[in-house]
Design an enzyme around this catalytic site. Structure first.
Site: not given
Lengths: 418, 418
Positions: B136, B243, B352
């Site tokens: 990730h 974000q 994640t």
């Protein structure tokens, strides 16, 4: 505001005048943790006043509301209730009011502050730290990134903030241990592990929310102060070497979460009303959800002192809360604009409060400019950062004519690594 | 582990076998919130067993320990107690054990899962999110920074983490509203405000701590699992556009804090013991405080499904917890090495969980590669990110020979902006 006088003796320059009356949780050898209000060198034990029927007008007040270990349940009753409690106490303390002054319970109701231990005033659910001083953000950006582009592109468009650790927030008087951690200075080939070599304070103010919201709801800048109960001083302890190595890309973590210290008395928004003013002009114009219809800044003098072990304290910083670019209404409106829910007792720190002049910078990082300009504390003592045995003391007060309202102090000694 | 059989009927492929017995908080029309243990399509009402004296060996168990609104007080009694409770229930459910099977309380003790509403299992004090999947971190680094230097310099030296919002963590079944916020795409001259256009899930697992520490204390990797009670599935909802604009330099804030969703059953570390394995080899060697003497990884299958409104669900991701570069013992040792204190009920998400293959990526950002490869969900439906009306479902289970232990699911519907 008309001038008020009280039958309680108030020492000169006391932060805890009849105009202030902040809420806190205290205990002493005789008394279990309970809610009190500071006045001069005394604490009003609110549970005694309640027992004696002084709050009879507030019929919905639970019997044990003042003998709980935090103010959360009391604050959750709402501003109409907490405001009436504060106004009632103020009335009872007025010079010409005999009802408490001549009451048989007076001795029991007025506890000596010196003999009391102050505890955490609220149980904090979530804690947020903002980064709202343009001078601080510019100083840090200049040191670590680019003096020509010190402010990042988002900074003037939103009050940058991040979530911090609630579990390690402690009241004034509780010492901390120097944290250990990983750091990698530019000259090191690999990271090393050990006690932080660059322990720092950050001078901040923090507000406590007194009214919760549901997930999905937002608070407008106009409604924000309805949700804000009051303020405390906040020392956002920082380990600069740990922080510098860890913080990209997800922000500060172990460089901050070992401890934050607060002053134990929550000064209400009502008490700060005489010191309200408009903040700095914001350019570029902010998005509509951040626009404000009234003033949300406050003229609050802030100071930091360092007291090396066995030496006298030395003032290292004079700043003011009015320097903040982003105000509390904007911070809370931004925090909730995405539907993030807030609770009673949550804490929101301002970020380091630096002014324009070098003696107004709110951290050692800035005051000693990354260790390049050691501070002279007198008695032959110099400091680039905080050393073991040092006590860091922050004080804050507002003054206008005869009216003085202060925070007391947050006082924390640094012990060696455990 | 020897094969166990139970007198409770267990549907094929049930996550809630006799080997699992996770703890949760449930209520139904008749019963107030209370602690239960899942088995097949039933929930064991632990308060009934306690009332009937089945936990008599545990003399220190408070009378009302199972009828509180969270598991915190129960978990705080310590692993020796919670382990014995789970072992006792397992014993009572064995096929040849008549003591509960033939007891008059059996009907009352075995509640239908379908008729129960699952609540938050713990009251979360602090919530931390790690970033521990190398796949990730590499994917995100490649997309937003530099494919040649996708991992930042600190990534292989410490489990990067940051603090998240505890107030907005909700159990499976509670819908969320699409968040609003500021974003500034590269082509925009100034930031704009509106509903997020890039709403995403993140497939994560989270552990709950069951033993607190004091400020200044650290937990070694060897002791870490003593402090870990169990795991839940965790959907770290993310608004990618919000974000991206806000996160430099202090990390994610409004892009994350509008909601995180968890599965309601806490699967204990004991139940996951058969699935323990060693994690990926770590190179370069970690600092001594992060070195491990035993295996702390687990072979847990994880899946994500999307169900558009009125359509059938479609699997979009198959991943596995064993891919994680940093393990739970390293995460907890790192988190506390600076003296940060932890509490019972605190939550720590993994970050994640992406695998090596494109179908194992744990977020839409990676699965549809920044919107460039829309996912085909069948029935003519394609997705770059999550749309209003979509339900995101995460499931997780471990299987070894006859032994199956699963998490159930975390199931969340996305409603339009409020």
């Amino acid at each position: 505001m008309s001038q008020l006088s009280t039958w309680v003796q108030i020492p000169n320059n006391s932060d805890f005048t009849i105009y202030n009356l902040p809420f806190g949780i205290f205990q002493n050898k005789r008394l279990s943790p309970r809610a009190g209000m500071a006045i001069g060198d005394k604490i009003v034990d609110l549970s005694v006043l309640h027992q004696e029927g002084f709050f009879a007008e507030l019929s919905q007040l639970p019997t044990d509301i003042f003998v709980r270990a935090s103010l959360n349940d009391l604050i959750a009753l709402g501003k109409p209730v907490t405001r009436k409690i504060r106004e009632k106490v103020q009335e009872l303390l007025l010079a010409d009011n005999e009802s408490l002054r001549e009451h048989q319970c007076r001795g029991k109701a007025m506890v000596n502050r010196k003999e009391a231990k102050m505890l955490m005033p609220v149980q904090i659910g979530d804690y947020t730290d903002f980064y709202s001083s343009i001078e601080h953000a510019t100083n840090v950006g200049s040191m670590f990134r680019d003096p020509e582009n010190a402010l990042l592109p988002n900074w003037k468009h939103l009050p940058v903030g991040y979530h911090g650790r609630a579990s390690s927030i402690i009241p004034s008087g509780v010492p901390i241990h120097r944290p250990k951690g990983q750091y990698k200075d530019p000259h090191m080939e690999a990271p090393e592990f050990g006690p932080s070599r660059r322990l720092d304070f950050e001078l901040e103010l923090a507000f406590v929310t007194g009214k919760s919201t549901k997930m999905g709801d937002s608070i407008s800048t106009s409604d924000a102060e309805d949700h804000i109960f009051g303020f405390v001083l906040f020392n956002d302890w920082s380990a600069r070497d740990i922080q510098a190595w860890e913080y990209v890309p997800l922000g500060p973590f172990l460089g901050k979460n070992f401890a934050s210290s607060i002053s134990p008395w929550i000064v209400t928004l009502e008490a700060l009303e005489p010191f309200r003013l408009s903040g700095p002009k914001q350019d570029p114009q902010v998005l509509p959800y951040l626009a404000c219809k009234k003033d949300h800044s406050f003229d609050l003098n802030l100071e930091v002192y360092i007291q090396p072990e066995g030496k006298s304290e030395s003032r290292v910083c004079i700043s003011n809360f009015k320097h903040m670019y982003w105000n509390i209404a904007q911070q809370l409106a931004h925090h909730t604009v995405n539907g993030c829910n807030i609770n009673v007792g949550d804490l929101y720190a301002s970020g380091t409060i630096s002014g324009k002049t070098p003696d107004s910078f709110g951290s050692m990082l800035e005051l000693a400019w990354k260790g390049t300009k050691p501070l002279d504390l007198g008695e032959g003592v110099f400091r680039k950062f905080i050393e073991d045995g040092d006590t860091v003391i922050m004080r804050g007060f507002a003054q206008k004519d005869q009216i003085r309202v202060g925070f007391g102090e947050v006082n924390t000694k640094v012990l060696p690594t455990k």
